[in-house]
Design a protein around this motif. Structure first.
Motif, PDB file in Angstrom:
ATOM      1  N   ARG A   6       0.829  -1.204   0.000  1.00  0.00           N
ATOM      2  CA  ARG A   6       0.000   0.000   0.000  1.00  0.00           C
ATOM      3  C   ARG A   6       0.867   1.259   0.000  1.00  0.00           C
ATOM      4  O   ARG A   6       0.594   2.202  -0.747  1.00  0.00           O
ATOM      5  CB  ARG A   6      -0.921  -0.016   1.211  1.00  0.00           C
ATOM      6  CG  ARG A   6      -1.827   1.184   1.319  1.00  0.00           C
ATOM      7  CD  ARG A   6      -2.757   1.042   2.529  1.00  0.00           C
ATOM      8  NE  ARG A   6      -3.489   2.238   2.794  1.00  0.00           N
ATOM      9  CZ  ARG A   6      -4.578   2.629   2.149  1.00  0.00           C
ATOM     10  NH1 ARG A   6      -5.055   1.873   1.170  1.00  0.00           N
ATOM     11  NH2 ARG A   6      -5.187   3.753   2.449  1.00  0.00           N
ATOM     12  N   GLN A   7       1.909   1.270   0.798  1.00  0.00           N
ATOM     13  CA  GLN A   7       2.811   2.417   0.843  1.00  0.00           C
ATOM     14  C   GLN A   7       3.526   2.606  -0.493  1.00  0.00           C
ATOM     15  O   GLN A   7       3.722   3.732  -0.950  1.00  0.00           O
ATOM     16  CB  GLN A   7       3.821   2.265   1.974  1.00  0.00           C
ATOM     17  CG  GLN A   7       3.208   2.417   3.341  1.00  0.00           C
ATOM     18  CD  GLN A   7       4.210   2.151   4.459  1.00  0.00           C
ATOM     19  OE1 GLN A   7       5.295   1.627   4.213  1.00  0.00           O
ATOM     20  NE2 GLN A   7       3.832   2.498   5.672  1.00  0.00           N
ATOM     21  N   GLU A   8       3.898   1.499  -1.127  1.00  0.00           N
ATOM     22  CA  GLU A   8       4.569   1.585  -2.426  1.00  0.00           C
ATOM     23  C   GLU A   8       3.636   2.164  -3.482  1.00  0.00           C
ATOM     24  O   GLU A   8       4.034   3.034  -4.268  1.00  0.00           O
ATOM     25  CB  GLU A   8       5.054   0.197  -2.851  1.00  0.00           C
ATOM     26  CG  GLU A   8       5.869   0.198  -4.111  1.00  0.00           C
ATOM     27  CD  GLU A   8       6.403  -1.178  -4.470  1.00  0.00           C
ATOM     28  OE1 GLU A   8       7.139  -1.262  -5.470  1.00  0.00           O
ATOM     29  OE2 GLU A   8       6.087  -2.155  -3.770  1.00  0.00           O
ATOM     30  N   VAL A   9       2.379   1.721  -3.487  1.00  0.00           N
ATOM     31  CA  VAL A   9       1.399   2.215  -4.454  1.00  0.00           C
ATOM     32  C   VAL A   9       1.116   3.700  -4.213  1.00  0.00           C
ATOM     33  O   VAL A   9       1.095   4.499  -5.161  1.00  0.00           O
ATOM     34  CB  VAL A   9       0.095   1.380  -4.389  1.00  0.00           C
ATOM     35  CG1 VAL A   9      -1.014   2.027  -5.190  1.00  0.00           C
ATOM     36  CG2 VAL A   9       0.338  -0.029  -4.882  1.00  0.00           C
ATOM     37  N   LEU A  10       0.909   4.079  -2.969  1.00  0.00           N
ATOM     38  CA  LEU A  10       0.661   5.487  -2.666  1.00  0.00           C
ATOM     39  C   LEU A  10       1.885   6.350  -3.000  1.00  0.00           C
ATOM     40  O   LEU A  10       1.739   7.488  -3.459  1.00  0.00           O
ATOM     41  CB  LEU A  10       0.267   5.657  -1.203  1.00  0.00           C
ATOM     42  CG  LEU A  10      -1.101   5.089  -0.829  1.00  0.00           C
ATOM     43  CD1 LEU A  10      -1.334   5.191   0.672  1.00  0.00           C
ATOM     44  CD2 LEU A  10      -2.213   5.782  -1.594  1.00  0.00           C
ATOM     45  N   GLY A  11       3.069   5.812  -2.790  1.00  0.00           N
ATOM     46  CA  GLY A  11       4.285   6.524  -3.164  1.00  0.00           C
ATOM     47  C   GLY A  11       4.377   6.748  -4.667  1.00  0.00           C
ATOM     48  O   GLY A  11       4.783   7.823  -5.126  1.00  0.00           O
ATOM     49  N   LEU A  12       4.001   5.734  -5.447  1.00  0.00           N
ATOM     50  CA  LEU A  12       3.982   5.888  -6.903  1.00  0.00           C
ATOM     51  C   LEU A  12       2.957   6.931  -7.326  1.00  0.00           C
ATOM     52  O   LEU A  12       3.215   7.743  -8.220  1.00  0.00           O
ATOM     53  CB  LEU A  12       3.669   4.544  -7.581  1.00  0.00           C
ATOM     54  CG  LEU A  12       4.816   3.560  -7.681  1.00  0.00           C
ATOM     55  CD1 LEU A  12       4.314   2.216  -8.202  1.00  0.00           C
ATOM     56  CD2 LEU A  12       5.901   4.099  -8.589  1.00  0.00           C
ATOM     57  N   TYR A  13       1.793   6.913  -6.684  1.00  0.00           N
ATOM     58  CA  TYR A  13       0.735   7.879  -7.004  1.00  0.00           C
ATOM     59  C   TYR A  13       1.235   9.305  -6.745  1.00  0.00           C
ATOM     60  O   TYR A  13       1.087  10.188  -7.586  1.00  0.00           O
ATOM     61  CB  TYR A  13      -0.501   7.569  -6.163  1.00  0.00           C
ATOM     62  CG  TYR A  13      -1.760   8.267  -6.614  1.00  0.00           C
ATOM     63  CD1 TYR A  13      -2.426   7.852  -7.759  1.00  0.00           C
ATOM     64  CD2 TYR A  13      -2.285   9.323  -5.886  1.00  0.00           C
ATOM     65  CE1 TYR A  13      -3.591   8.480  -8.171  1.00  0.00           C
ATOM     66  CE2 TYR A  13      -3.447   9.955  -6.284  1.00  0.00           C
ATOM     67  CZ  TYR A  13      -4.091   9.525  -7.431  1.00  0.00           C
ATOM     68  OH  TYR A  13      -5.243  10.154  -7.839  1.00  0.00           O
ATOM     69  N   ARG A  14       1.877   9.518  -5.595  1.00  0.00           N
ATOM     70  CA  ARG A  14       2.421  10.843  -5.281  1.00  0.00           C
ATOM     71  C   ARG A  14       3.538  11.220  -6.257  1.00  0.00           C
ATOM     72  O   ARG A  14       3.634  12.371  -6.699  1.00  0.00           O
ATOM     73  CB  ARG A  14       2.944  10.872  -3.845  1.00  0.00           C
ATOM     74  CG  ARG A  14       1.847  10.957  -2.813  1.00  0.00           C
ATOM     75  CD  ARG A  14       2.406  11.229  -1.427  1.00  0.00           C
ATOM     76  NE  ARG A  14       3.288  10.171  -0.948  1.00  0.00           N
ATOM     77  CZ  ARG A  14       2.889   9.098  -0.267  1.00  0.00           C
ATOM     78  NH1 ARG A  14       1.609   8.945   0.023  1.00  0.00           N
ATOM     79  NH2 ARG A  14       3.743   8.190   0.127  1.00  0.00           N
ATOM     80  N   ARG A  15       4.374  10.249  -6.609  1.00  0.00           N
ATOM     81  CA  ARG A  15       5.477  10.512  -7.538  1.00  0.00           C
ATOM     82  C   ARG A  15       4.950  10.948  -8.902  1.00  0.00           C
ATOM     83  O   ARG A  15       5.501  11.870  -9.525  1.00  0.00           O
ATOM     84  CB  ARG A  15       6.332   9.253  -7.676  1.00  0.00           C
ATOM     85  CG  ARG A  15       7.513   9.427  -8.586  1.00  0.00           C
ATOM     86  CD  ARG A  15       8.372   8.192  -8.626  1.00  0.00           C
ATOM     87  NE  ARG A  15       9.446   8.375  -9.586  1.00  0.00           N
ATOM     88  CZ  ARG A  15      10.126   7.389 -10.128  1.00  0.00           C
ATOM     89  NH1 ARG A  15       9.877   6.135  -9.777  1.00  0.00           N
ATOM     90  NH2 ARG A  15      11.081   7.630 -10.997  1.00  0.00           N
ATOM     91  N   ILE A  16       3.874  10.316  -9.353  1.00  0.00           N
ATOM     92  CA  ILE A  16       3.292  10.672 -10.654  1.00  0.00           C
ATOM     93  C   ILE A  16       2.758  12.098 -10.620  1.00  0.00           C
ATOM     94  O   ILE A  16       2.959  12.880 -11.560  1.00  0.00           O
ATOM     95  CB  ILE A  16       2.178   9.672 -11.046  1.00  0.00           C
ATOM     96  CG1 ILE A  16       2.791   8.316 -11.360  1.00  0.00           C
ATOM     97  CG2 ILE A  16       1.393  10.186 -12.246  1.00  0.00           C
ATOM     98  CD1 ILE A  16       1.775   7.210 -11.490  1.00  0.00           C
TER      99      ILE A  16
END
Length: 122
Positions: A6-16
């Motif tokens: 979940r943290q990895e997915v949210l991190g990718l979302y923020r990065r995008i």
């Protein structure tokens, strides 16, 4: 989904979204930059919403890999759009006369990881 995933997915979302905010079009035109920034945000929202109910860890991992690949390709080539693959018609079949169904299956299998979320093959 595990906490780490979940943290990895949210991190990718923020990065995008950070990437979209800082994006500059290769042409340097303000209109192109605004259009490409909007495309990045829209594409991210659409794909994350489409996949928000995934529970299978393998599918989640594939989506994470696709997202990472699209980010890296976009940064490298300075284009936010997915790069198409070019395969000649019937280019994957042997000369022994495979049918159209097997051709479509081979095209699906040859699709790169960064295009898995797209239905059509260019």
């Amino acid at each position: 989904m595990t906490t780490a995933t979940r943290q990895e997915v949210l991190g990718l979302y923020r990065r995008i979204f950070r990437l979209a905010r800082q994006w500059q079009a290769a042409s340097g035109r303000v209109e192109d930059t605004a259009g490409e920034q909007q495309y990045i945000r829209h594409e991210a929202r659409t794909l994350f919403r489409k996949n928000k109910n995934l529970t299978d860890t393998d599918q989640i991992k594939q989506c994470i890999d696709e997202c990472t690949a699209r980010i890296e390709i976009g940064l490298h080539y300075q284009i936010p759009y997915p790069r198409p693959i070019h395969l000649p018609p019937m280019g994957l079949t042997s000369l022994r006369g495979r049918g159209l169904r097997s051709q479509e299956k081979l095209r699906k299998l040859s699709k790169p990881v960064y295009l898995k979320s797209h239905d059509e093959v260019s």
